[in-house]
Motif scaffolding. Structure first.
Motif, PDB file in Angstrom:
ATOM      1  N   GLY A 223       0.818  -1.207   0.000  1.00 25.05           N
ATOM      2  CA  GLY A 223       0.000   0.000   0.000  1.00 25.05           C
ATOM      3  C   GLY A 223       0.854   1.260   0.000  1.00 25.05           C
ATOM      4  O   GLY A 223       0.577   2.217  -0.732  1.00 25.05           O
ATOM      5  N   LEU A 224       1.914   1.254   0.804  1.00 21.88           N
ATOM      6  CA  LEU A 224       2.756   2.439   0.916  1.00 21.88           C
ATOM      7  C   LEU A 224       3.587   2.674  -0.335  1.00 21.88           C
ATOM      8  O   LEU A 224       4.028   3.796  -0.592  1.00 21.88           O
ATOM      9  CB  LEU A 224       3.678   2.312   2.132  1.00 21.88           C
ATOM     10  CG  LEU A 224       2.971   2.195   3.490  1.00 21.88           C
ATOM     11  CD1 LEU A 224       3.995   2.104   4.615  1.00 21.88           C
ATOM     12  CD2 LEU A 224       2.029   3.381   3.711  1.00 21.88           C
ATOM     13  N   GLY A 225       3.813   1.628  -1.126  1.00 23.40           N
ATOM     14  CA  GLY A 225       4.593   1.781  -2.353  1.00 23.40           C
ATOM     15  C   GLY A 225       3.753   2.036  -3.586  1.00 23.40           C
ATOM     16  O   GLY A 225       4.301   2.235  -4.687  1.00 23.40           O
ATOM     17  N   LEU A 226       2.439   2.051  -3.454  1.00 24.09           N
ATOM     18  CA  LEU A 226       1.554   2.229  -4.607  1.00 24.09           C
ATOM     19  C   LEU A 226       1.748   3.603  -5.238  1.00 24.09           C
ATOM     20  O   LEU A 226       1.814   4.615  -4.555  1.00 24.09           O
ATOM     21  CB  LEU A 226       0.095   2.065  -4.161  1.00 24.09           C
ATOM     22  CG  LEU A 226      -0.953   2.012  -5.269  1.00 24.09           C
ATOM     23  CD1 LEU A 226      -0.802   0.725  -6.088  1.00 24.09           C
ATOM     24  CD2 LEU A 226      -2.363   2.106  -4.678  1.00 24.09           C
ATOM     25  N   ILE A 240       0.191  -3.869  -8.232  1.00 21.63           N
ATOM     26  CA  ILE A 240       1.208  -3.918  -7.183  1.00 21.63           C
ATOM     27  C   ILE A 240       2.554  -4.166  -7.853  1.00 21.63           C
ATOM     28  O   ILE A 240       2.833  -5.256  -8.341  1.00 21.63           O
ATOM     29  CB  ILE A 240       0.900  -5.027  -6.151  1.00 21.63           C
ATOM     30  CG1 ILE A 240      -0.500  -4.830  -5.566  1.00 21.63           C
ATOM     31  CG2 ILE A 240       1.977  -5.049  -5.072  1.00 21.63           C
ATOM     32  CD1 ILE A 240      -0.693  -3.522  -4.839  1.00 21.63           C
ATOM     33  N   ARG A 241       3.390  -3.132  -7.868  1.00 26.02           N
ATOM     34  CA  ARG A 241       4.688  -3.210  -8.549  1.00 26.02           C
ATOM     35  C   ARG A 241       5.845  -2.763  -7.647  1.00 26.02           C
ATOM     36  O   ARG A 241       7.000  -3.041  -7.942  1.00 26.02           O
ATOM     37  CB  ARG A 241       4.674  -2.323  -9.807  1.00 26.02           C
ATOM     38  CG  ARG A 241       3.659  -2.740 -10.854  1.00 26.02           C
ATOM     39  CD  ARG A 241       4.098  -4.005 -11.561  1.00 26.02           C
ATOM     40  NE  ARG A 241       3.147  -4.396 -12.605  1.00 26.02           N
ATOM     41  CZ  ARG A 241       2.136  -5.229 -12.426  1.00 26.02           C
ATOM     42  NH1 ARG A 241       1.941  -5.757 -11.223  1.00 26.02           N
ATOM     43  NH2 ARG A 241       1.328  -5.543 -13.429  1.00 26.02           N
ATOM     44  N   GLN A 242       5.534  -2.059  -6.574  1.00 30.78           N
ATOM     45  CA  GLN A 242       6.567  -1.480  -5.728  1.00 30.78           C
ATOM     46  C   GLN A 242       6.137  -1.555  -4.267  1.00 30.78           C
ATOM     47  O   GLN A 242       4.944  -1.495  -3.966  1.00 30.78           O
ATOM     48  CB  GLN A 242       6.771  -0.013  -6.129  1.00 30.78           C
ATOM     49  CG  GLN A 242       7.746   0.749  -5.265  1.00 30.78           C
ATOM     50  CD  GLN A 242       7.918   2.192  -5.713  1.00 30.78           C
ATOM     51  OE1 GLN A 242       8.879   2.520  -6.398  1.00 30.78           O
ATOM     52  NE2 GLN A 242       6.982   3.057  -5.331  1.00 30.78           N
ATOM     53  N   THR A 243       7.099  -1.704  -3.384  1.00 36.07           N
ATOM     54  CA  THR A 243       6.807  -1.735  -1.949  1.00 36.07           C
ATOM     55  C   THR A 243       7.737  -0.766  -1.226  1.00 36.07           C
ATOM     56  O   THR A 243       8.787  -0.387  -1.743  1.00 36.07           O
ATOM     57  CB  THR A 243       6.997  -3.148  -1.357  1.00 36.07           C
ATOM     58  OG1 THR A 243       8.379  -3.507  -1.447  1.00 36.07           O
ATOM     59  CG2 THR A 243       6.150  -4.175  -2.089  1.00 36.07           C
TER      60      THR A 243
END
Length: 399
Positions: A223-226, A240-243
């Protein structure tokens, strides 16, 4: 005394001799010259008899011959972990994995084992560490068995590398006995409790983030990397590609651990509406901050656009739930809540697993077996009523 020829590096014969010095016996082993051409020799005294000295010398020659000889060193566990192991592995693993290893090393391993020479570390010493972590001598609260097992995994990995680098003769962690970790009881909210939480935080600065977690089952870092580039509000999907992961100091961006973790999640209409309002508010924040805004396209960020700290978000969630008088669950349990409610609503286990980014269907089935067992019992009753019940019984309608 026997002599032997080393079979590695094309070296000259390894020879030795034994002599009595005072009341004990000493052996000398002549090695092949070093890279600089200088003579090299191994010697060890203090043997009570000539036979003991011969046995020790032959053991050393055999080790030299088959390549299992380990050069003695006074390097401590702490020096190895911090000065050799961590620098060597840092660039080879994910930042989140390194952060976990580093925390285990600095917080638990070095303070308790760091002063022991690496080659003198023993399995009993490791077991004593595990016992102290589980049951501190001061009577304080110990770590959970699962946490101690993760620390064990870190130490085992480090010593496996030490063995591979020929710093130790064996991995003593392999003979240690980490505690058996039982599966922790899962705590989730009911649908009314989740609704009460979302209504209670609707005016909070991170209301959209809580909604996204609750209605997608995304992991904290996901969620924080979205990024907005990963969100299609018209198509009602989020990729979802990044965290974002926590480090010892600050945060870092990473990627999902598995191919299944890189996924596209469908969004419901309510979540899309929340995200649209959130985007408008974020644009207002950006205008207010001006040139100092950190434009890295994050959907959920600080007012200046910088990443939110994952640990702070977890603490904030706990504080909000407590303030609303709801049962205490972890932020990660919002993910379990989403999955549980989806299964109870009749969503197929495979679909739930795909939304959660599980690597295999078995992971979903095993994690939520308490739910699927209840659903299976309900299915058995429904089939029985279909066979023996009244044909017009409205409860027999196919869900």
């Amino acid at each position: 005394m026997a002599s032997a020829r080393r079979q590695q590096e094309g070296s000259t014969p390894v020879r030795g001799h034994i002599a009595k010095r005072g009341k004990t016996w000493t052996y000398w082993i002549e090695l092949a010259p070093g890279p600089d051409g200088r003579r090299r020799q191994k010697t060890k005294g203090g043997h009570r008899t000539k036979k003991l000295a011969e046995d020790a010398a032959n053991e050393l020659i055999a080790a030299l011959q088959n390549g299992t000889y380990i050069e003695p060193t006074r390097v401590t566990v702490g020096q190895f972990l911090l000065e050799q192991w961590e620098p060597a592995i840092r660039a080879t693993i994910r930042p989140s994995t390194f952060a976990s290893y580093d925390m285990h090393v600095r917080k638990y391993l070095v303070p308790r084992l760091g002063g022991i020479q690496l080659q003198k570390l023993t399995s009993p010493a490791i077991n004593a560490l595990y016992g102290e972590l589980l049951h501190p001598a001061d009577g304080g609260r110990g770590l959970s068995a699962s946490t101690v097992r993760r620390i064990h995994a870190t130490l085992h990995k480090a010593l496996r590398d030490a063995l591979r680098w020929q710093l130790v003769v064996r991995n003593v962690a392999s003979a240690a006995d980490p505690p058996r970790a039982s599966r922790p009881e899962m705590h989730v909210w009911t649908a009314p409790q989740l609704r009460a939480f979302l209504n209670g935080v609707s005016d909070s600065p991170h209301a959209a983030l809580w909604t996204f977690y609750a209605l997608t089952g995304a992991r904290r870092g996901e969620g924080l990397g979205l990024r907005w580039a990963d969100v299609d509000l018209d198509g009602r999907r989020a990729a979802i590609r990044q965290t974002v992961i926590p480090l010892r100091t600050g945060t870092a961006f990473s990627e999902p651990k598995t191919d299944k973790g890189r996924r596209s999640i469908a969004l419901d209409d309510d979540t899309v509406a929340v995200l649209r309002r959130h985007r408008r508010a974020q644009l207002e924040d950006r205008l207010a901050v001006g040139v100092g805004y950190n434009d890295i396209d994050l959907v959920f960020a600080r007012p200046d656009g910088a990443p939110l700290n994952p640990e702070w978000i977890s603490r904030t969630f706990t504080r909000l739930a407590r303030r609303l008088g709801l049962p205490q669950i972890r932020l990660h349990d919002l993910r379990h809540t989403h999955a549980t409610l989806a299964l109870v609503a009749g969503v197929a286990t495979r679909v739930v697993g795909d939304r959660l980014g599980h690597s295999a269907l078995a992971v979903t089935a095993d994690t939520y077996q308490h739910v699927t067992l209840d659903l299976e019992e309900d299915a058995a009753e429904r089939v029985a009523r279909l066979v023996f019940g009244e044909p017009d019984d409205p409860s027999l309608a196919v869900r």
